[in-house]
Design a protein around this motif. Structure first.
Motif, PDB file in Angstrom:
ATOM      1  N   THR A 119       0.856  -1.180   0.000  1.00  0.00           N
ATOM      2  CA  THR A 119       0.000   0.000   0.000  1.00  0.00           C
ATOM      3  C   THR A 119       0.893   1.230   0.000  1.00  0.00           C
ATOM      4  N   VAL A 120       0.383   2.294  -0.590  1.00  0.00           N
ATOM      5  CA  VAL A 120       1.148   3.529  -0.761  1.00  0.00           C
ATOM      6  C   VAL A 120       0.289   4.670  -0.261  1.00  0.00           C
ATOM      7  N   ASN A 121       0.911   5.657   0.356  1.00  0.00           N
ATOM      8  CA  ASN A 121       0.160   6.836   0.792  1.00  0.00           C
ATOM      9  C   ASN A 121      -0.431   7.558  -0.410  1.00  0.00           C
ATOM     10  N   GLY A 122      -1.673   7.970  -0.280  1.00  0.00           N
ATOM     11  CA  GLY A 122      -2.340   8.696  -1.353  1.00  0.00           C
ATOM     12  C   GLY A 122      -2.533  10.156  -0.994  1.00  0.00           C
ATOM     13  N   ASN A 123      -3.060  10.902  -1.938  1.00  0.00           N
ATOM     14  CA  ASN A 123      -3.363  12.317  -1.716  1.00  0.00           C
ATOM     15  C   ASN A 123      -4.849  12.471  -1.458  1.00  0.00           C
ATOM     16  N   GLY A 124      -5.202  13.252  -0.461  1.00  0.00           N
ATOM     17  CA  GLY A 124      -6.625  13.469  -0.183  1.00  0.00           C
ATOM     18  C   GLY A 124      -7.317  12.173   0.160  1.00  0.00           C
ATOM     19  N   TYR A 125      -8.381  11.853  -0.563  1.00  0.00           N
ATOM     20  CA  TYR A 125      -9.134  10.630  -0.325  1.00  0.00           C
ATOM     21  C   TYR A 125      -8.730   9.503  -1.275  1.00  0.00           C
ATOM     22  N   LEU A 126      -7.573   9.625  -1.914  1.00  0.00           N
ATOM     23  CA  LEU A 126      -7.113   8.605  -2.838  1.00  0.00           C
ATOM     24  C   LEU A 126      -6.384   7.507  -2.074  1.00  0.00           C
ATOM     25  N   TYR A 127      -6.840   6.271  -2.233  1.00  0.00           N
ATOM     26  CA  TYR A 127      -6.184   5.109  -1.638  1.00  0.00           C
ATOM     27  C   TYR A 127      -5.445   4.381  -2.747  1.00  0.00           C
ATOM     28  N   ARG A 128      -4.214   3.913  -2.436  1.00  0.00           N
ATOM     29  CA  ARG A 128      -3.363   3.337  -3.473  1.00  0.00           C
ATOM     30  C   ARG A 128      -2.739   2.022  -3.029  1.00  0.00           C
ATOM     31  N   VAL A 129      -2.452   1.190  -4.018  1.00  0.00           N
ATOM     32  CA  VAL A 129      -1.704  -0.041  -3.792  1.00  0.00           C
ATOM     33  C   VAL A 129      -0.921  -0.334  -5.075  1.00  0.00           C
ATOM     34  N   GLU A 130       0.221  -0.979  -4.919  1.00  0.00           N
ATOM     35  CA  GLU A 130       1.046  -1.359  -6.068  1.00  0.00           C
ATOM     36  C   GLU A 130       1.250  -2.869  -6.062  1.00  0.00           C
ATOM     37  N   HIS A 131       1.025  -3.496  -7.212  1.00  0.00           N
ATOM     38  CA  HIS A 131       1.244  -4.922  -7.390  1.00  0.00           C
ATOM     39  C   HIS A 131       2.436  -5.110  -8.317  1.00  0.00           C
ATOM     40  N   GLY A 132       3.407  -5.916  -7.915  1.00  0.00           N
ATOM     41  CA  GLY A 132       4.535  -6.251  -8.781  1.00  0.00           C
ATOM     42  C   GLY A 132       4.348  -7.639  -9.365  1.00  0.00           C
ATOM     43  N   TYR A 133       4.607  -7.783 -10.662  1.00  0.00           N
ATOM     44  CA  TYR A 133       4.461  -9.059 -11.359  1.00  0.00           C
ATOM     45  C   TYR A 133       5.722  -9.356 -12.154  1.00  0.00           C
ATOM     46  N   GLU A 134       5.935 -10.631 -12.423  1.00  0.00           N
ATOM     47  CA  GLU A 134       6.972 -11.026 -13.353  1.00  0.00           C
ATOM     48  C   GLU A 134       6.418 -12.119 -14.257  1.00  0.00           C
ATOM     49  N   MET A 135       7.026 -12.247 -15.426  1.00  0.00           N
ATOM     50  CA  MET A 135       6.620 -13.287 -16.366  1.00  0.00           C
ATOM     51  C   MET A 135       7.766 -13.518 -17.331  1.00  0.00           C
ATOM     52  N   SER A 136       7.757 -14.648 -17.984  1.00  0.00           N
ATOM     53  CA  SER A 136       8.699 -14.903 -19.070  1.00  0.00           C
ATOM     54  C   SER A 136       7.928 -15.560 -20.206  1.00  0.00           C
ATOM     55  N   TYR A 137       8.372 -15.291 -21.412  1.00  0.00           N
ATOM     56  CA  TYR A 137       7.722 -15.872 -22.582  1.00  0.00           C
ATOM     57  C   TYR A 137       8.728 -15.974 -23.715  1.00  0.00           C
ATOM     58  N   LYS A 138       8.390 -16.759 -24.708  1.00  0.00           N
ATOM     59  CA  LYS A 138       9.246 -16.930 -25.879  1.00  0.00           C
ATOM     60  C   LYS A 138       8.733 -16.035 -26.994  1.00  0.00           C
ATOM     61  N   ASP A 139       9.649 -15.274 -27.572  1.00  0.00           N
ATOM     62  CA  ASP A 139       9.315 -14.345 -28.647  1.00  0.00           C
ATOM     63  C   ASP A 139       9.798 -14.934 -29.971  1.00  0.00           C
ATOM     64  N   TYR A 140       8.844 -15.217 -30.864  1.00  0.00           N
ATOM     65  CA  TYR A 140       9.156 -15.792 -32.170  1.00  0.00           C
ATOM     66  C   TYR A 140       9.072 -14.750 -33.282  1.00  0.00           C
ATOM     67  N   SER A 141       8.970 -13.468 -32.931  1.00  0.00           N
ATOM     68  CA  SER A 141       8.835 -12.435 -33.956  1.00  0.00           C
ATOM     69  C   SER A 141      10.139 -12.332 -34.755  1.00  0.00           C
ATOM     70  N   PRO A 142      10.078 -11.764 -35.966  1.00  0.00           N
ATOM     71  CA  PRO A 142      11.271 -11.680 -36.803  1.00  0.00           C
ATOM     72  C   PRO A 142      12.406 -10.925 -36.109  1.00  0.00           C
ATOM     73  N   GLN A 143      13.605 -11.462 -36.254  1.00  0.00           N
ATOM     74  CA  GLN A 143      14.784 -10.849 -35.656  1.00  0.00           C
ATOM     75  C   GLN A 143      15.561 -10.098 -36.731  1.00  0.00           C
ATOM     76  N   VAL A 144      16.187  -9.004 -36.336  1.00  0.00           N
ATOM     77  CA  VAL A 144      16.945  -8.177 -37.263  1.00  0.00           C
ATOM     78  C   VAL A 144      18.381  -8.700 -37.323  1.00  0.00           C
ATOM     79  N   GLU A 145      18.910  -8.876 -38.564  1.00  0.00           N
ATOM     80  CA  GLU A 145      20.287  -9.279 -38.759  1.00  0.00           C
ATOM     81  C   GLU A 145      20.989  -8.194 -39.547  1.00  0.00           C
ATOM     82  N   ARG A 146      22.210  -7.852 -39.145  1.00  0.00           N
ATOM     83  CA  ARG A 146      22.979  -6.818 -39.837  1.00  0.00           C
ATOM     84  C   ARG A 146      24.208  -7.453 -40.471  1.00  0.00           C
ATOM     85  N   GLU A 147      24.483  -7.076 -41.708  1.00  0.00           N
ATOM     86  CA  GLU A 147      25.659  -7.572 -42.409  1.00  0.00           C
ATOM     87  C   GLU A 147      26.432  -6.402 -42.979  1.00  0.00           C
ATOM     88  N   LYS A 148      27.761  -6.482 -42.910  1.00  0.00           N
ATOM     89  CA  LYS A 148      28.591  -5.449 -43.532  1.00  0.00           C
ATOM     90  C   LYS A 148      28.719  -5.742 -45.018  1.00  0.00           C
TER      91      LYS A 148
END
Length: 159
Positions: A119-148
């Protein structure tokens, strides 16, 4: 990350959760007075870290950490429909979001794991909370290759 943003917005704006405003985090709650320029309850997505490592020629393993910043001045749970106007409202909202997101495999990205909540202090009548998440996934999108080519010229190929 765009897929994650879109999927989270759809999932959090359902009647079961009740988020009315979803956007990227830019310190919005830190700069508000008691008059809020956006509808509450609101959620903001902050991408805190993203690492990539190759898993082969055309696959990247992406590990992402992000924080959801939640804010409300009152909350109306879908189950009871009764308006909660004290700090308990943000705790109920937080509980509902945890149930909706922790361990959720959307199909477009990896399973979300909640790693922190505070929970985080809010301003006025605002109540706040922060949720932290993590995830991993495989990315199959096209990869950039550079050649001289011919000394200083560089050709870019997308495979």
């Amino acid at each position: 990350m765009i897929d994650l943003y879109n999927e989270l917005e759809i999932r959090l704006k359902t009647p079961e959760v009740g988020i009315r405003h979803f956007n990227l985090w830019e310190g919005q709650f830190d700069n508000t007075s008691e008059k809020f320029p956006y509808p509450l309850p609101a959620a903001y997505l902050e991408i805190t870290r993203e690492d990539t490592s190759p898993l082969g020629d055309k696959v990247l393993l992406v590990k992402s950490n992000f924080t959801l910043h939640l804010g409300c001045k009152d909350y109306r749970p879908a189950k009871t429909g009764a308006k909660v106007t004290t700090g308990k409202g943000i705790l109920l909202l937080s509980q509902v979001i945890t149930a909706q997101l922790h361990g959720w495999p959307s199909g477009k990205f990896g399973t979300l794991t909640q790693v922190s909540r505070r929970t985080v202090n809010g301003n006025g009548y605002l109540y706040r909370v922060e949720h932290g998440y993590e995830m991993s996934y495989k990315d199959y999108s096209p990869q950039v290759e550079r050649e001289k080519i011919d000394g200083d010229k560089v050709a870019v190929r997308i495979e």
